[in-house]
Design an enzyme around this catalytic site. Sequence first.
Site, PDB file in Angstrom:
ATOM      1  CG  ASP A  56     -11.560  -7.666  13.427  1.00  0.00           C
ATOM      2  OD1 ASP A  56     -12.475  -8.523  13.406  1.00  0.00           O
ATOM      3  OD2 ASP A  56     -11.765  -6.448  13.342  1.00  0.00           O
ATOM      4  CD  GLU A 105      -9.244  -3.425   6.495  1.00  0.00           C
ATOM      5  OE1 GLU A 105      -9.676  -2.246   6.291  1.00  0.00           O
ATOM      6  OE2 GLU A 105      -8.562  -3.737   7.472  1.00  0.00           O
ATOM      7  CD  GLU A 118      -6.312   3.990   8.509  1.00  0.00           C
ATOM      8  OE1 GLU A 118      -5.682   3.500   7.559  1.00  0.00           O
ATOM      9  OE2 GLU A 118      -6.768   3.309   9.439  1.00  0.00           O
ATOM     10  CG  HIS A 138      -9.588  -3.743  14.172  1.00  0.00           C
ATOM     11  ND1 HIS A 138     -10.151  -4.361  13.075  1.00  0.00           N
ATOM     12  CD2 HIS A 138      -8.889  -2.681  13.691  1.00  0.00           C
ATOM     13  CE1 HIS A 138      -9.774  -3.711  11.985  1.00  0.00           C
ATOM     14  NE2 HIS A 138      -9.023  -2.698  12.320  1.00  0.00           N
TER      15      HIS A 138
HETATM   16  N1  SAH Z   1      -4.612  -5.899   3.338  1.00  0.00           N
HETATM   17  C1  SAH Z   1      -3.993  -6.060   4.624  1.00  0.00           C
HETATM   18  C2  SAH Z   1      -3.597  -4.741   5.275  1.00  0.00           C
HETATM   19  C3  SAH Z   1      -4.708  -3.702   5.398  1.00  0.00           C
HETATM   20  S1  SAH Z   1      -4.171  -2.232   6.265  1.00  0.00           S
HETATM   21  C4  SAH Z   1      -4.908  -6.862   5.511  1.00  0.00           C
HETATM   22  O1  SAH Z   1      -6.087  -6.977   5.176  1.00  0.00           O
HETATM   23  O2  SAH Z   1      -4.486  -7.357   6.546  1.00  0.00           O
HETATM   24  C5  SAH Z   1      -3.946  -1.073   4.953  1.00  0.00           C
HETATM   25  C6  SAH Z   1      -2.571  -1.151   4.267  1.00  0.00           C
HETATM   26  O3  SAH Z   1      -2.646  -0.305   3.136  1.00  0.00           O
HETATM   27  C7  SAH Z   1      -1.392  -0.670   5.092  1.00  0.00           C
HETATM   28  O4  SAH Z   1      -0.382  -1.651   5.124  1.00  0.00           O
HETATM   29  C8  SAH Z   1      -0.910   0.601   4.372  1.00  0.00           C
HETATM   30  O5  SAH Z   1       0.498   0.772   4.396  1.00  0.00           O
HETATM   31  C9  SAH Z   1      -1.401   0.360   2.959  1.00  0.00           C
HETATM   32  N2  SAH Z   1      -1.675   1.546   2.149  1.00  0.00           N
HETATM   33  C10 SAH Z   1      -2.490   2.581   2.449  1.00  0.00           C
HETATM   34  N3  SAH Z   1      -2.528   3.484   1.450  1.00  0.00           N
HETATM   35  C11 SAH Z   1      -1.703   3.015   0.475  1.00  0.00           C
HETATM   36  C12 SAH Z   1      -1.291   3.503  -0.805  1.00  0.00           C
HETATM   37  N4  SAH Z   1      -1.767   4.662  -1.269  1.00  0.00           N
HETATM   38  N5  SAH Z   1      -0.415   2.787  -1.522  1.00  0.00           N
HETATM   39  C13 SAH Z   1       0.100   1.618  -1.027  1.00  0.00           C
HETATM   40  N6  SAH Z   1      -0.245   1.103   0.171  1.00  0.00           N
HETATM   41  C14 SAH Z   1      -1.140   1.780   0.915  1.00  0.00           C
END
Ligand code: SAH
Length: 419
Positions: free
Chosen positions: A87, A179, A188, A363
């Site tokens: 994306d 993100e 979420e 997305h």
């Molecule tokens: N920063 C990356 C992924 C974003 S998706 C990018 O921009 O491509 C969000 C990610 O946050 C996921 O991999 C999920 O496992 C993680 N995540 C969500 N809540 C979390 C928490 N409380 N502690 C650690 N990781 C977390």
Amino acid sequence: MNSSPNYSNTNGYHRRRRQQQQQPGMSRRERVRRGSRRSRDSTDGGSSLRVCEQQQQRQHRPPCTDFDMAYFHSYAHVGIHEEMIKDRVRTETYRSAITQFQSYIAGKVVVDVGCGTGILSIFCAQAGAKRVYAIDASDIALQANEVVKANNLSDIVIVLHGRVEDVEIDEEVDVIISEWMGYMLLYESMLGSVITARDRWLKPGGLILPSDAKLYMAPVTHADRYSESIDFWRNVYGIDMSAMLPLAKQCAFEEPSVETITGENVLTWPHVVIHVDCYSVTIHELESVSTRYKFKSMMRAPLHGFAFWFDVEFNGPATTPANSYFTNLSVDNHPTDGSHRKKRTNPSEALVLSTAPEDPPTHWQQTLIYFYDPVELEQDQVIEGSVVLSQSKENRRFMNIRLEYSSGGRSYVKESVMR
Ligand code: SAH
């Protein structure tokens, strides 16, 4: 820097499932949904027990439920990260924000909340960060660590495999990047973890990227979609299958639908459901969000439901305490105690990541809440009501949506769950 040994990247408390690996075409939400729906059967029994025991010992931390474990498990699949990274609107906007705020990042300490494959952490390292804590509770953190090593950034990017709520960092940080946005912004419920990171580690005056988020709603007309799913049953190969209509309506429109619409489907200017100020919003404020709206249709058309979309802004860090319009309104536009709210630099020049129907697609698409039956609107006809978005008691990552609307003297209620 000090990661809790129990959450190091070798504990492996998630296990990949073949089932997920065999479903390459699933969207981000679909993966998260399936992940979040899975509970006891989805995690490794022994290690999940270990995590729960740790939680009980640390009572000030929110528990990591089976739903959370399944949620993190869903993020171990490569497809979800591929979809996000491909994306370009999303990823390029984050990269532009990092470039725009390079002077705040160079030589500074950054936390990447939910680093996934590590892409944003690496962008920050490339922008000159002194140290980046890349945190993710999913097994994808193991991959992030390999990516960091392969790019010779292990001295700068420290991958912590654990929840933001549980890992330890023994210094304050200058920047938080994340993100975290889900469908309809709040699905979420990941923003709570960004708030936790902010309250645990961010220096006063530190930078949060993104800084602001707004969720919008607007009435939509979508005759094609309606007739494809519903009117179709009126005449099937010459047979009157109208008896199918109630079931077809329930199956098509009971749940929110993530799809792409265009500006032509939208009947009026949007209403801001919430404006989240990431510097000051609290976890409690996000548990339930409500607003009243009033629209006047700009044309005569059947009203099929409401569309929701969001944008996030990348503003400069908090500087001076102020009671500006920009900071006094928070969730649900309720005036709040402005004591710890700050004025941000250059709000008018903010970089924006938009998921609006008139903007290039992402997305996230848009989220539609369809009515079971359309409401015929005249031009200038008013439609008003309220919407309440609340975290589900069953699983706080699910969202209950209660939509009330009235028009032409009739009132309706539509309740749905985004799960
Ligand atoms: N920063 C990356 C992924 C974003 S998706 C990018 O921009 O491509 C969000 C990610 O946050 C996921 O991999 C999920 O496992 C993680 N995540 C969500 N809540 C979390 C928490 N409380 N502690 C650690 N990781 C977390």
